[in-house]
Enzyme design. Structure first.
Site, PDB file in Angstrom:
ATOM      1  N   SER A 106       0.794  -1.230   0.000  1.00 54.16           N
ATOM      2  CA  SER A 106       0.000   0.000   0.000  1.00 54.16           C
ATOM      3  C   SER A 106       0.822   1.274   0.000  1.00 54.16           C
ATOM      4  CB  SER A 106      -0.963  -0.007   1.187  1.00 54.16           C
ATOM      5  OG  SER A 106      -1.937  -1.016   1.016  1.00 54.16           O
ATOM      6  N   LYS A 109      -0.111   3.571  -2.852  1.00 54.11           N
ATOM      7  CA  LYS A 109      -1.384   4.279  -2.991  1.00 54.11           C
ATOM      8  C   LYS A 109      -1.209   5.800  -3.079  1.00 54.11           C
ATOM      9  CE  LYS A 109      -4.651   0.917  -1.075  1.00 54.11           C
ATOM     10  NZ  LYS A 109      -3.772  -0.257  -0.983  1.00 54.11           N
TER      11      LYS A 109
END
Length: 226
Positions: A106, A109
């Site tokens: 992540s 992101k």
């Protein structure tokens, strides 16, 4: 396209995307532990930037129980210091090298969001436009907008919860993943609640590729400098 073990996010992090980047990427050490303990690795550097960073990393690895990690520190695209620590594979006592690849999940992101907003700033897309306007062949709910994907308010199910997700680690096409995300029942009506879902940013990555006419990685490499 590449997927990470923690959300199948596009692995597009580059030190060239920020004026100053300090990347600490940890792994658990692949494989089963060897019959004999792995030998001790060299201690911290005794001079320069490494003498500071190595001690900080050693303390963090001990506190977090990390088997191995790598560090890269860069400023304005220039590498200032890079080093590997610990082991990448305990079954073979393979040490982590500065260039050892990690699944960064992540962390990508924020770069996906920045890339999308660059396209918005250039007038190439509208953040309040429906996703179907950019990915029309997958049947996304027409109420879902790019802003909802950015804000995790779309209601899309998390792709790592799909039955086929376990096979995605070995690599499948972008189209396969999108064709499972789009028709899955929503958790709630778009825009009415918040729920973290990796699907939101996978879809955003696909929008970037559709509008930018290139891969996410190439788009960020080209447009990453401020």
């Amino acid at each position: 396209m590449l997927f990470s073990a923690t959300g199948f996010s596009r692995q597009i992090l580059s030190v060239a995307t920020l004026p100053l980047v300090c990347g600490l990427l940890a792994c658990g050490g692949g494989g089963q532990p060897s019959a004999q303990p792995c030998p001790s690795l060299p201690g911290p550097a005794t001079s320069g930037l490494g003498s500071i960073v190595d001690v900080l990393v050693a303390n963090e690895m001990k506190a977090q129980g990390l088997v191995g990690m790598s560090v890269a520190i860069a400023k304005k695209g220039k590498i200032l210091y890079t080093q590997g620590y610990g082991y990448a594979d305990l079954s073979t006592c393979q040490a982590v090298q500065p260039a050892t690849e990690f699944q960064i999940g992540s962390v990508t992101k924020q770069f996906t969001a920045a890339a999308l907003l660059r396209l918005w700033n250039a007038g190439a897309l509208k953040v309040d436009a429906p996703v179907v306007g950019y990915l029309g062949s997958y049947g996304f709910d027409p109420r879902i907008t790019l802003r909802m994907l950015l804000n995790q308010t779309s209601g899309l199910q998390d792709d790592i919860g799909f039955p086929a997700a376990s096979s995605w680690l070995n690599g499948v096409s972008e189209q396969t993943v999108l064709s499972q995300i789009a028709p899955a029942p929503l958790h709630f009506a778009p825009g009415t609640a918040y729920a973290y879902s990796n699907s939101n940013y996978f879809v955003l990555g696909s929008v970037i590729e559709a509008v930018g006419l290139t891969t996410c990685a190439d788009f960020i490499k080209t447009n990453g400098e401020t």
